[in-house]
Design a protein around this motif. Structure first.
Motif, PDB file in Angstrom:
ATOM      1  N   ALA A 261     -10.815  -0.025 -18.516  1.00  0.00           N
ATOM      2  CA  ALA A 261     -10.628  -0.984 -19.609  1.00  0.00           C
ATOM      3  C   ALA A 261      -9.990  -2.275 -19.115  1.00  0.00           C
ATOM      4  CB  ALA A 261      -9.763  -0.371 -20.708  1.00  0.00           C
ATOM      5  N   LEU A 262      -9.364  -2.219 -17.927  1.00  0.00           N
ATOM      6  CA  LEU A 262      -8.719  -3.385 -17.336  1.00  0.00           C
ATOM      7  C   LEU A 262      -7.715  -3.998 -18.317  1.00  0.00           C
ATOM      8  CD1 LEU A 262     -11.844  -4.807 -15.480  1.00  0.00           C
ATOM      9  CD2 LEU A 262      -9.992  -3.454 -14.528  1.00  0.00           C
ATOM     10  N   GLY A 263      -7.735  -5.327 -18.519  1.00  0.00           N
ATOM     11  CA  GLY A 263      -6.718  -5.957 -19.354  1.00  0.00           C
ATOM     12  C   GLY A 263      -5.435  -6.183 -18.568  1.00  0.00           C
ATOM     13  N   TRP A 264      -4.478  -6.837 -19.211  1.00  0.00           N
ATOM     14  CA  TRP A 264      -3.215  -7.151 -18.550  1.00  0.00           C
ATOM     15  C   TRP A 264      -2.387  -5.881 -18.322  1.00  0.00           C
ATOM     16  CZ3 TRP A 264      -1.891 -11.477 -16.206  1.00  0.00           C
ATOM     17  CH2 TRP A 264      -2.502 -12.676 -16.575  1.00  0.00           C
ATOM     18  N   LYS A 265      -1.837  -5.768 -17.117  1.00  0.00           N
ATOM     19  CA  LYS A 265      -0.917  -4.689 -16.786  1.00  0.00           C
ATOM     20  C   LYS A 265       0.274  -5.273 -16.041  1.00  0.00           C
ATOM     21  CE  LYS A 265      -4.031  -0.694 -16.496  1.00  0.00           C
ATOM     22  NZ  LYS A 265      -3.274   0.108 -17.489  1.00  0.00           N
ATOM     23  N   HIS A 266       1.422  -4.663 -16.245  1.00  0.00           N
ATOM     24  CA  HIS A 266       2.619  -5.088 -15.534  1.00  0.00           C
ATOM     25  C   HIS A 266       2.865  -4.136 -14.367  1.00  0.00           C
ATOM     26  CE1 HIS A 266       7.041  -5.432 -14.798  1.00  0.00           C
ATOM     27  NE2 HIS A 266       6.707  -6.709 -14.824  1.00  0.00           N
ATOM     28  N   TYR A 267       2.990  -4.720 -13.160  1.00  0.00           N
ATOM     29  CA  TYR A 267       3.255  -3.953 -11.947  1.00  0.00           C
ATOM     30  C   TYR A 267       4.604  -4.388 -11.381  1.00  0.00           C
ATOM     31  CZ  TYR A 267      -1.702  -2.678 -11.951  1.00  0.00           C
ATOM     32  OH  TYR A 267      -2.934  -2.184 -12.295  1.00  0.00           O
ATOM     33  N   ALA A 268       5.422  -3.425 -11.030  1.00  0.00           N
ATOM     34  CA  ALA A 268       6.685  -3.695 -10.362  1.00  0.00           C
ATOM     35  C   ALA A 268       6.830  -2.703  -9.215  1.00  0.00           C
ATOM     36  CB  ALA A 268       7.852  -3.559 -11.332  1.00  0.00           C
ATOM     37  N   ILE A 269       7.304  -3.198  -8.083  1.00  0.00           N
ATOM     38  CA  ILE A 269       7.432  -2.349  -6.902  1.00  0.00           C
ATOM     39  C   ILE A 269       8.745  -2.661  -6.215  1.00  0.00           C
ATOM     40  CG2 ILE A 269       6.178  -3.957  -5.380  1.00  0.00           C
ATOM     41  CD1 ILE A 269       4.914  -1.425  -4.095  1.00  0.00           C
ATOM     42  N   SER A 270       9.432  -1.625  -5.764  1.00  0.00           N
ATOM     43  CA  SER A 270      10.728  -1.782  -5.123  1.00  0.00           C
ATOM     44  C   SER A 270      10.734  -0.971  -3.836  1.00  0.00           C
ATOM     45  CB  SER A 270      11.840  -1.294  -6.065  1.00  0.00           C
ATOM     46  OG  SER A 270      13.117  -1.668  -5.597  1.00  0.00           O
ATOM     47  N   PHE A 271      11.115  -1.619  -2.729  1.00  0.00           N
ATOM     48  CA  PHE A 271      11.164  -0.957  -1.428  1.00  0.00           C
ATOM     49  C   PHE A 271      12.608  -0.729  -1.024  1.00  0.00           C
ATOM     50  CE2 PHE A 271      11.414  -1.622   3.297  1.00  0.00           C
ATOM     51  CZ  PHE A 271      10.941  -0.357   3.633  1.00  0.00           C
ATOM     52  N   ASN A 272      12.937   0.520  -0.766  1.00  0.00           N
ATOM     53  CA  ASN A 272      14.286   0.913  -0.391  1.00  0.00           C
ATOM     54  C   ASN A 272      14.327   1.168   1.106  1.00  0.00           C
ATOM     55  OD1 ASN A 272      16.750   2.058   0.081  1.00  0.00           O
ATOM     56  ND2 ASN A 272      16.515   3.733  -1.371  1.00  0.00           N
ATOM     57  N   GLY A 273      14.729   0.171   1.874  1.00  0.00           N
ATOM     58  CA  GLY A 273      14.753   0.310   3.321  1.00  0.00           C
ATOM     59  C   GLY A 273      15.697   1.367   3.825  1.00  0.00           C
ATOM     60  N   ARG A 274      16.658   1.779   3.016  1.00  0.00           N
ATOM     61  CA  ARG A 274      17.609   2.797   3.471  1.00  0.00           C
ATOM     62  C   ARG A 274      16.967   4.165   3.607  1.00  0.00           C
ATOM     63  NH1 ARG A 274      20.746  -0.197   0.029  1.00  0.00           N
ATOM     64  NH2 ARG A 274      20.480   1.223  -1.691  1.00  0.00           N
ATOM     65  N   ASN A 275      15.753   4.322   3.035  1.00  0.00           N
ATOM     66  CA  ASN A 275      15.076   5.615   3.149  1.00  0.00           C
ATOM     67  C   ASN A 275      14.176   5.701   4.368  1.00  0.00           C
ATOM     68  OD1 ASN A 275      16.115   7.018   0.966  1.00  0.00           O
ATOM     69  ND2 ASN A 275      14.715   6.051  -0.468  1.00  0.00           N
ATOM     70  N   GLN A 276      14.213   4.718   5.245  1.00  0.00           N
ATOM     71  CA  GLN A 276      13.404   4.789   6.455  1.00  0.00           C
ATOM     72  C   GLN A 276      13.790   6.031   7.238  1.00  0.00           C
ATOM     73  OE1 GLN A 276      13.877   1.121   8.528  1.00  0.00           O
ATOM     74  NE2 GLN A 276      13.106  -0.112   6.843  1.00  0.00           N
ATOM     75  N   GLY A 277      12.754   6.721   7.743  1.00  0.00           N
ATOM     76  CA  GLY A 277      12.994   7.903   8.540  1.00  0.00           C
ATOM     77  C   GLY A 277      13.132   9.162   7.712  1.00  0.00           C
ATOM     78  N   THR A 278      13.101   9.060   6.366  1.00  0.00           N
ATOM     79  CA  THR A 278      13.153  10.247   5.514  1.00  0.00           C
ATOM     80  C   THR A 278      11.788  10.427   4.863  1.00  0.00           C
ATOM     81  OG1 THR A 278      14.022   8.949   3.661  1.00  0.00           O
ATOM     82  CG2 THR A 278      15.620   9.923   5.164  1.00  0.00           C
ATOM     83  N   THR A 279      11.765  10.821   3.618  1.00  0.00           N
ATOM     84  CA  THR A 279      10.496  11.055   2.935  1.00  0.00           C
ATOM     85  C   THR A 279       9.782   9.738   2.685  1.00  0.00           C
ATOM     86  OG1 THR A 279      11.472  12.970   1.850  1.00  0.00           O
ATOM     87  CG2 THR A 279       9.423  12.121   0.929  1.00  0.00           C
TER      88      THR A 279
END
Length: 263
Positions: A118-136
């Motif tokens: 259906a497309l249309g407007w969607k809100h996308y938000a993304i957050s990168f937590n560098g402290r989790n490097q080397g874990t999951t």
């Protein structure tokens, strides 16, 4: 798309540009992007460094559409976020090469809320937590679509030492692969440095009005990230819209500003 107003006075937050009623249209050509020449502040190469992005996107089709990227395949790739047809959203963190090498991390979100015909407007938000490097791997990224956290469907790669500052151009709406240019629209592009989005933050920018709430004002809906904003563009075509902080973004020929916004 109707938006519910938040409680506790959140609907009183400043609404900056709704009168313009415009957004950036990307025409899926090789010139359909907004660019910034290399700036080290857009490289997140320190261990534990965090960043986040929030944008409204309206795709014309379920094609191969780029959201944003830093660097190029020739050896400067740092990160890229893109839609792959009906295969969902891909988030890549790299150290100069493509995902064909082992020196990368990739998180894939192949979910119905992203592959929505259906497309249309969607809100996308993304957050990168560098402290989790080397874990999951899946814990290094949090993705929200229309205010709801989306779980990844797969994770790949083994790199756990972070990204490098490799001097590539930052682009919105495109990455260096020829086929990956956005066919659609964007409104309100926000990027934070050294800041992790919370659910309250995402609620503020998704639910409270039509994609024009200012990230430069604190204390609305428990949002406190104003001093961490790295880039903010309403994308309404105003003359100063692409002059962000000291950065000079350039809208290439495949980008125009039209009357079409989240509502």
């Amino acid at each position: 798309m109707g938006m519910a107003k938040l409680s506790d006075g959140c609907d009183q937050a400043p609404d900056l540009n709704s009168a313009q009623g415009k957004s950036a249209r990307f025409n899926n050509s090789t010139g359909a992007y907004i660019s910034l020449n290399d700036e080290e502040e857009f490289s997140f190469n320190e261990e534990g460094e965090t960043f986040a992005v929030s944008t409204w996107i309206k795709r014309n089709q379920l094609g191969s559409d780029a959201w944003f990227a830093k660097g190029h395949t020739g050896g400067t790739l740092e990160y890229r976020v893109f839609f792959l047809g009906t295969g969902g959203l891909y988030v890549d963190f790299l150290d100069g090469s493509s995902a064909a090498s082992s020196n990368y991390r990739r998180v894939v979100y192949n979910r119905p809320e992203i592959n929505d015909a259906a497309l249309g407007w969607k809100h996308y938000a993304i957050s990168f937590n560098g402290r989790n490097q080397g874990t999951t791997l899946s814990e290094t990224v949090t993705l929200w679509v229309d205010g709801v956290i989306v779980q990844p469907t797969s994770v790949q790669g083994s790199d756990d030492d972070g990204m490098s500052d490799l001097g590539g151009q930052f682009r919105i709406g495109a990455m260096d692969l020829t086929a990956y240019h956005l066919s659609g629209f964007m409104a309100q592009f926000i990027m934070w440095s050294d800041y992790e989005l919370t659910q309250s933050d995402v609620d503020y920018f998704y639910e409270n009005s039509n994609g024009t709430q200012s990230p430069l004002v604190d204390n609305a809906c428990d949002y406190n990230g104003s001093d961490k904003v790295l880039a903010y563009m309403t994308l309404d075509g105003e003359a100063d819209d692409l002059s962000v902080n000291e950065w000079e973004f350039v809208a290439q020929g495949g980008v125009s500003f039209v009357t079409d916004t989240p509502s």
